[in-house]
Motif scaffolding. Structure first.
Motif, PDB file in Angstrom:
ATOM      1  N   GLY A 155      38.028  39.505 -49.173  1.00 40.45           N
ATOM      2  CA  GLY A 155      38.373  38.463 -48.217  1.00 40.45           C
ATOM      3  C   GLY A 155      37.775  37.119 -48.583  1.00 40.45           C
ATOM      4  N   ARG A 156      38.186  36.121 -47.812  1.00 40.94           N
ATOM      5  CA  ARG A 156      37.686  34.761 -47.996  1.00 40.94           C
ATOM      6  C   ARG A 156      37.097  34.290 -46.675  1.00 40.94           C
ATOM      7  NH1 ARG A 156      39.583  32.454 -52.634  1.00 40.94           N
ATOM      8  NH2 ARG A 156      39.282  30.333 -51.851  1.00 40.94           N
ATOM      9  N   VAL A 157      35.990  33.595 -46.763  1.00 41.23           N
ATOM     10  CA  VAL A 157      35.287  33.091 -45.592  1.00 41.23           C
ATOM     11  C   VAL A 157      35.401  31.580 -45.589  1.00 41.23           C
ATOM     12  CG1 VAL A 157      33.054  32.902 -44.446  1.00 41.23           C
ATOM     13  CG2 VAL A 157      33.709  35.037 -45.542  1.00 41.23           C
ATOM     14  N   GLY A 158      35.715  31.040 -44.414  1.00 35.94           N
ATOM     15  CA  GLY A 158      35.873  29.601 -44.301  1.00 35.94           C
ATOM     16  C   GLY A 158      34.835  28.990 -43.387  1.00 35.94           C
ATOM     17  N   LEU A 159      34.481  27.756 -43.677  1.00 38.01           N
ATOM     18  CA  LEU A 159      33.476  27.055 -42.891  1.00 38.01           C
ATOM     19  C   LEU A 159      33.909  25.607 -42.751  1.00 38.01           C
ATOM     20  CD1 LEU A 159      30.744  27.346 -41.490  1.00 38.01           C
ATOM     21  CD2 LEU A 159      29.638  26.775 -43.644  1.00 38.01           C
ATOM     22  N   CYS A 160      33.788  25.093 -41.533  1.00 33.89           N
ATOM     23  CA  CYS A 160      34.117  23.701 -41.243  1.00 33.89           C
ATOM     24  C   CYS A 160      32.915  23.088 -40.526  1.00 33.89           C
ATOM     25  CB  CYS A 160      35.372  23.613 -40.378  1.00 33.89           C
ATOM     26  SG  CYS A 160      35.785  21.932 -39.841  1.00 33.89           S
ATOM     27  N   VAL A 161      32.400  22.000 -41.055  1.00 30.78           N
ATOM     28  CA  VAL A 161      31.263  21.296 -40.453  1.00 30.78           C
ATOM     29  C   VAL A 161      31.733  19.917 -40.018  1.00 30.78           C
ATOM     30  CG1 VAL A 161      29.016  20.251 -40.890  1.00 30.78           C
ATOM     31  CG2 VAL A 161      29.486  22.553 -41.689  1.00 30.78           C
ATOM     32  N   LEU A 162      31.444  19.581 -38.761  1.00 26.43           N
ATOM     33  CA  LEU A 162      31.849  18.305 -38.177  1.00 26.43           C
ATOM     34  C   LEU A 162      30.634  17.405 -38.015  1.00 26.43           C
ATOM     35  CD1 LEU A 162      33.928  19.809 -35.235  1.00 26.43           C
ATOM     36  CD2 LEU A 162      34.825  19.116 -37.452  1.00 26.43           C
ATOM     37  N   GLY A 163      30.816  16.130 -38.266  1.00 23.68           N
ATOM     38  CA  GLY A 163      29.777  15.140 -38.022  1.00 23.68           C
ATOM     39  C   GLY A 163      30.354  13.973 -37.246  1.00 23.68           C
ATOM     40  N   LEU A 164      29.747  13.612 -36.116  1.00 24.61           N
ATOM     41  CA  LEU A 164      30.258  12.498 -35.316  1.00 24.61           C
ATOM     42  C   LEU A 164      30.053  11.188 -36.061  1.00 24.61           C
ATOM     43  CD1 LEU A 164      29.023  13.438 -31.732  1.00 24.61           C
ATOM     44  CD2 LEU A 164      31.159  14.063 -32.876  1.00 24.61           C
ATOM     45  N   ASP A 165      31.072  10.339 -36.027  1.00 22.01           N
ATOM     46  CA  ASP A 165      30.995   9.036 -36.692  1.00 22.01           C
ATOM     47  C   ASP A 165      30.355   8.024 -35.746  1.00 22.01           C
ATOM     48  OD1 ASP A 165      32.393  10.062 -38.915  1.00 22.01           O
ATOM     49  OD2 ASP A 165      34.307   9.727 -37.914  1.00 22.01           O
ATOM     50  N   GLY A 166      29.339   7.335 -36.230  1.00 22.94           N
ATOM     51  CA  GLY A 166      28.709   6.291 -35.429  1.00 22.94           C
ATOM     52  C   GLY A 166      27.875   6.791 -34.277  1.00 22.94           C
ATOM     53  N   PHE A 167      27.394   8.031 -34.340  1.00 25.19           N
ATOM     54  CA  PHE A 167      26.604   8.547 -33.222  1.00 25.19           C
ATOM     55  C   PHE A 167      25.282   7.790 -33.078  1.00 25.19           C
ATOM     56  CE2 PHE A 167      23.432  11.600 -31.557  1.00 25.19           C
ATOM     57  CZ  PHE A 167      23.988  11.792 -30.308  1.00 25.19           C
ATOM     58  N   ARG A 168      24.733   7.318 -34.176  1.00 24.08           N
ATOM     59  CA  ARG A 168      23.486   6.549 -34.087  1.00 24.08           C
ATOM     60  C   ARG A 168      23.684   5.287 -33.253  1.00 24.08           C
ATOM     61  NH1 ARG A 168      20.493   5.307 -39.627  1.00 24.08           N
ATOM     62  NH2 ARG A 168      20.473   7.600 -39.551  1.00 24.08           N
ATOM     63  N   HIS A 169      24.855   4.691 -33.364  1.00 25.27           N
ATOM     64  CA  HIS A 169      25.127   3.496 -32.558  1.00 25.27           C
ATOM     65  C   HIS A 169      25.158   3.836 -31.078  1.00 25.27           C
ATOM     66  CE1 HIS A 169      26.947  -0.223 -31.162  1.00 25.27           C
ATOM     67  NE2 HIS A 169      27.909   0.480 -30.592  1.00 25.27           N
ATOM     68  N   VAL A 170      25.664   5.016 -30.723  1.00 17.84           N
ATOM     69  CA  VAL A 170      25.679   5.422 -29.316  1.00 17.84           C
ATOM     70  C   VAL A 170      24.252   5.504 -28.787  1.00 17.84           C
ATOM     71  CG1 VAL A 170      26.304   7.274 -27.722  1.00 17.84           C
ATOM     72  CG2 VAL A 170      27.863   6.643 -29.565  1.00 17.84           C
ATOM     73  N   ASN A 171      23.363   6.127 -29.541  1.00 16.26           N
ATOM     74  CA  ASN A 171      21.964   6.221 -29.118  1.00 16.26           C
ATOM     75  C   ASN A 171      21.324   4.847 -28.998  1.00 16.26           C
ATOM     76  OD1 ASN A 171      21.703   8.990 -28.756  1.00 16.26           O
ATOM     77  ND2 ASN A 171      21.195   9.363 -30.895  1.00 16.26           N
ATOM     78  N   THR A 172      21.648   3.972 -29.955  1.00 15.90           N
ATOM     79  CA  THR A 172      21.030   2.645 -29.953  1.00 15.90           C
ATOM     80  C   THR A 172      21.555   1.785 -28.817  1.00 15.90           C
ATOM     81  OG1 THR A 172      20.776   2.766 -32.361  1.00 15.90           O
ATOM     82  CG2 THR A 172      20.605   0.594 -31.350  1.00 15.90           C
ATOM     83  N   ALA A 173      22.864   1.833 -28.596  1.00 14.57           N
ATOM     84  CA  ALA A 173      23.470   0.948 -27.603  1.00 14.57           C
ATOM     85  C   ALA A 173      23.325   1.465 -26.180  1.00 14.57           C
ATOM     86  CB  ALA A 173      24.949   0.737 -27.931  1.00 14.57           C
ATOM     87  N   HIS A 174      23.372   2.778 -25.967  1.00 16.12           N
ATOM     88  CA  HIS A 174      23.391   3.332 -24.615  1.00 16.12           C
ATOM     89  C   HIS A 174      22.158   4.171 -24.275  1.00 16.12           C
ATOM     90  CE1 HIS A 174      27.553   2.006 -24.370  1.00 16.12           C
ATOM     91  NE2 HIS A 174      27.796   2.623 -25.513  1.00 16.12           N
ATOM     92  N   GLY A 175      21.331   4.486 -25.260  1.00 20.43           N
ATOM     93  CA  GLY A 175      20.140   5.279 -24.998  1.00 20.43           C
ATOM     94  C   GLY A 175      20.343   6.745 -25.344  1.00 20.43           C
ATOM     95  N   HIS A 176      19.247   7.406 -25.615  1.00 18.93           N
ATOM     96  CA  HIS A 176      19.309   8.812 -26.022  1.00 18.93           C
ATOM     97  C   HIS A 176      19.821   9.737 -24.923  1.00 18.93           C
ATOM     98  CE1 HIS A 176      17.529   8.551 -30.057  1.00 18.93           C
ATOM     99  NE2 HIS A 176      16.868   7.507 -29.565  1.00 18.93           N
ATOM    100  N   PRO A 177      19.532   9.498 -23.634  1.00 19.54           N
ATOM    101  CA  PRO A 177      20.127  10.378 -22.619  1.00 19.54           C
ATOM    102  C   PRO A 177      21.652  10.387 -22.656  1.00 19.54           C
ATOM    103  CG  PRO A 177      18.291   9.154 -21.677  1.00 19.54           C
ATOM    104  CD  PRO A 177      18.530   8.583 -23.031  1.00 19.54           C
ATOM    105  N   VAL A 178      22.247   9.224 -22.861  1.00 24.08           N
ATOM    106  CA  VAL A 178      23.709   9.177 -22.980  1.00 24.08           C
ATOM    107  C   VAL A 178      24.151   9.913 -24.235  1.00 24.08           C
ATOM    108  CG1 VAL A 178      25.691   7.647 -23.262  1.00 24.08           C
ATOM    109  CG2 VAL A 178      23.884   7.049 -21.654  1.00 24.08           C
ATOM    110  N   GLY A 179      23.386   9.761 -25.318  1.00 22.52           N
ATOM    111  CA  GLY A 179      23.717  10.496 -26.531  1.00 22.52           C
ATOM    112  C   GLY A 179      23.669  11.995 -26.332  1.00 22.52           C
ATOM    113  N   ASP A 180      22.662  12.467 -25.582  1.00 21.33           N
ATOM    114  CA  ASP A 180      22.586  13.908 -25.293  1.00 21.33           C
ATOM    115  C   ASP A 180      23.775  14.365 -24.450  1.00 21.33           C
ATOM    116  OD1 ASP A 180      20.248  14.002 -26.706  1.00 21.33           O
ATOM    117  OD2 ASP A 180      18.932  13.978 -24.954  1.00 21.33           O
ATOM    118  N   HIS A 181      24.158  13.547 -23.465  1.00 21.82           N
ATOM    119  CA  HIS A 181      25.323  13.881 -22.646  1.00 21.82           C
ATOM    120  C   HIS A 181      26.580  13.974 -23.520  1.00 21.82           C
ATOM    121  CE1 HIS A 181      23.868  14.034 -18.539  1.00 21.82           C
ATOM    122  NE2 HIS A 181      23.158  12.932 -18.726  1.00 21.82           N
TER     123      HIS A 181
END
Length: 711
Positions: free
Chosen positions: A243-269
């Motif tokens: 068999g073959r095993v597949g893996l997909c990894v996602l990374g949010l684009d610009g998530f650091r800006h969300v933390n910087t602009a809105h704060g880490h609590p909003v980033g956690d939400h």
């Protein structure tokens, strides 16, 4: 419960020692003086016996009759008293007051005493436990079936027994307890203690849960996900590994800006909202792709989807099942999120890897998908990339080059070749462009397109650029000194914007010109149009200072994609080098391509190796124009019209024009007719060592591609 009367201690059967009476005591006064025995002469030591028995002392060789008298009769020791029965009243106050639930059990397993803490723990009436068999307490779970070692502890054949039980709590729910039964020697029976371990058990459960579950999103944690990945690969191996095993990894684009602009609590939400959306999407992915993928948060803004069985032969619109899955997921994540009264929109990039289970380890699969995610992010937001082994190996190859670049400059592994810059009017050599080559000890001779980008990324372009500048200027000075009175050729050196930002190019140029005594007018610095357009501040000031020193500034690859030419009035430019794509677009003329073949083959060094990455072909094999890409309303080829317009514009601005990639005589004739000043290409010469340029200068000074008919 009133304590029973304490029994009188049993009399000992051992004889009592006689106590002396006062009449038998010695009279008071000084002790009588005793005469010491006479001291006899020392005797020599007796050698040890070798018979295995103790040798008699010499003095005992002839024992006296007194020594042979029988010893007085010593009475035999009395037998040890029998163990007293277990006394529950001993230390009864401490027993009753102890907060730890306890009970005394006799050798038959019957409870003889239980403290109030045990009654309270089991929610039983006071004094209801004594007289009951321990094994009848189903609440404790101590039955012969579940705990077969009980009789051994009761009888003393076993010292203790410890077990953990999940008990029904009287208040409802469950609790955990550690039961310890310890034999009481020398008494008959055992002591039972019950220690509540619910808090510790809950803590351990939380730790295990934390290992398996991400505390923020409640998805699988990275550690648990890697365990699942390893189990999946192992299962495939047990089934034959087909068999073959597949893996997909996602990374949010610009998530650091969300933390910087809105704060880490909003980033956690936001992270929780993304996790919830993935969890809701999982059943749909299961119906579309078979088994639901395993979801996990790897850390930060990265999430993973594990497809345990990749189906082969599936018709998809993308390069595979996982690519289709990635497209579906990325589309769902692009929908806006309502977070703490804010409406946020974020995109995600995805890396996809699909490898044979038998040939893959968890670490290898994770490296592959992480590499693919890096490619996706480098190509722009909201996209995905599939892992490609060949591309990865190329990246590893570039890493090797990056590691070796700086030592290669110090070890002299680089060399320069020079390509002539020829006047189209008469074919004379006016200058040369210095092109760097790398003689790599492992990969052979490398062209600039193999390592210049690597050098720019890691900053070694600064050190390499200084070496190229110094070597080229020294060579140009040697050509000038070799032909006093003749017009010396100028040398053109490529410079990157990274060098303008990261080094003192103005100081480096001034130092090299002073060191080599090369006139500034014989040095030309080339920058590509894509790099120089839009530059302000330090790069622009550096170019202006270089121009003020008398150094020529050339724009390379001019005309590639920029319609705003206003920057030509702001930059201290002396030369425009037209991109070769315009010249290649000229229509072909003549009876045959062979009739238009260049004479550049004679200019190349005999037996010189082909330059890796360059156009390793003769001009006879290149149909330079072919059908024109477009024509004007008058029917003229569009490329000719564009070149003619650019040449006219440059001349009106006081600039000279050099055409690149001139490979046929017809191209050279058209360019000359349009008023183009200089030409560079295989028609005249390939890049050659400095010695070949010196020979050309010492002879006619004209390149072989030019003939009298061209004038």
């Amino acid at each position: 419960m009133p304590a029973p009367p304490t029994p009188a201690p049993a009399e000992s059967a051992a004889p009592q020692s006689p106590v002396p009476s006062p009449e038998d005591a010695p009279p008071p006064g000084p002790a009588p003086r005793t005469t010491p025995p006479p001291v006899s002469a020392p005797r020599p030591p007796t050698p040890p016996s070798t018979s295995g028995q103790d040798s008699p002392h010499p003095d005992s060789a002839s024992p006296s009759p007194a020594s042979r008298a029988p010893a007085p009769h010593t009475p035999a020791p009395a037998p040890a008293p029998a163990p007293a029965p277990l006394d529950p009243t001993t230390h009864r106050a401490a027993f009753d007051a102890a907060p730890l639930p306890m009970a005394l059990v006799d050798e038959t397993g019957t409870i003889t005493a239980a403290n109030p803490a045990l009654h309270q723990y089991l929610a039983l009436p006071a004094s209801s436990l004594p007289g009951r068999p321990l094994t009848h307490l189903t609440a404790l779970g101590l039955t012969p079936h579940t705990t077969p070692g009980l009789p051994e502890v009761f009888s003393g054949r076993r010292h203790h027994l410890v077990c953990t039980r999940r008990l029904a709590s009287p208040q409802g729910g469950e609790s955990w307890a550690e039961l310890r039964l310890e034999h009481l020697a020398p008494a008959r029976g055992a002591l039972l203690t019950v220690r509540d371990t619910s808090l510790g058990h809950e803590l351990r459960a939380r730790l295990r849960s934390a290992e398996r579950e991400d505390p923020l999103t409640r998805l699988a944690s990275r550690a648990h996900f890697l365990d699942r990945l390893a189990d999946t690969l192992e299962e495939h191996g047990l089934r034959g590994g087909r068999g073959r095993v597949g893996l997909c990894v996602l990374g949010l684009d610009g998530f650091r800006h969300v933390n910087t602009a809105h704060g880490h609590p909003v980033g956690d939400h936001l992270l929780r909202a993304v996790a919830d959306r993935l969890a809701r999407l999982a059943p749909l992915l299961a119906s579309a792709h078979g088994e639901a993928p395993v979801l996990a948060r790897l850390g930060g803004d990265e999430f993973a989807l594990l497809v345990r069985e990749v189906r082969e032969g599936r018709e998809t619109t993308g390069p595979g099942q996982l690519a289709e899955l990635a497209t579906t997921v990325l589309g769902a994540l692009r929908e806006p999120y309502d977070i703490a009264g804010r409406r946020l929109s974020v995109s995600a990039s995805a890396g996809v890897a699909e490898l044979p289970a038998r040939e893959t380890s968890p670490a290898e699969l994770m490296r592959a998908v992480t590499t693919a995610l890096g490619w996706a992010k480098a190509e722009g937001r909201g996209g995905w990339a599939v892992f490609d082994r060949a591309r990865s190996e190329d990246g590893a190859h570039q890493d090797l080059l990056a590691t070796a670049l700086r030592p290669a400059v110090r070890d002299g592994e680089f060399e320069l070749e020079y390509q002539p810059l020829v006047a189209l009017a008469d074919g004379t050599l006016h200058g040369v462009e210095a092109l760097v080559r790398w003689r790599h000890p492992r990969f052979g001779r490398l062209a600039p397109n193999r390592f210049i980008d690597v050098a720019e990324r890691d900053g070694s372009i600064v050190e390499l650029g200084r070496w190229v500048l110094r070597t080229a200027c020294a060579q140009a000075r040697s050509w000038q000194l070799a032909r006093p009175g003749a017009r010396p050729p100028y040398v053109s050196v490529n410079v990157t914007v990274r060098q303008l930002w990261d080094s003192d190019v103005v100081g480096d140029v001034a130092e090299v010109l002073a060191e080599t005594r090369l006139p500034p007018s014989l040095l030309q610095l080339e920058l590509t149009e894509s790099e120089v357009v839009g530059q302000t501040g330090r790069p622009l000031r550096a170019l202006q200072e270089l121009s003020d020193m008398g150094v020529r500034i050339a724009i390379d690859d001019f005309g590639t994609g920029y319609s705003n030419l206003s920057y030509l009035s702001r930059l201290p430019v002396s030369v425009l080098k037209l991109d070769g794509s315009f010249v290649r677009g000229f229509p072909f003329s003549g009876s045959s391509p062979e009739a238009d073949a260049p004479a550049a083959a004679a200019a190349a060094a005999p037996g010189s190796p082909a330059v890796p990455g360059s156009r390793n072909r003769t001009a006879a094999t290149v149909i330079a124009g072919g059908p024109a890409r477009a024509t004007t309303a008058e029917g003229r080829p569009a490329d000719e019209v564009i070149v003619e317009a650019l040449v006219g514009l440059a001349h009106r601005l006081g600039l000279t024009v050099t055409a690149e990639c001139v490979e046929t005589r017809s191209q050279a004739e058209r360019l000359r007719a349009m008023g183009c000043d200089m030409g560079q290409g295989y028609l005249y010469s390939r890049p050659v060592p400095a010695e070949r340029i010196g020979v050309l200068l010492e002879t006619t000074g004209r390149c072989p591609g030019w003939t009298a008919s061209s004038s």
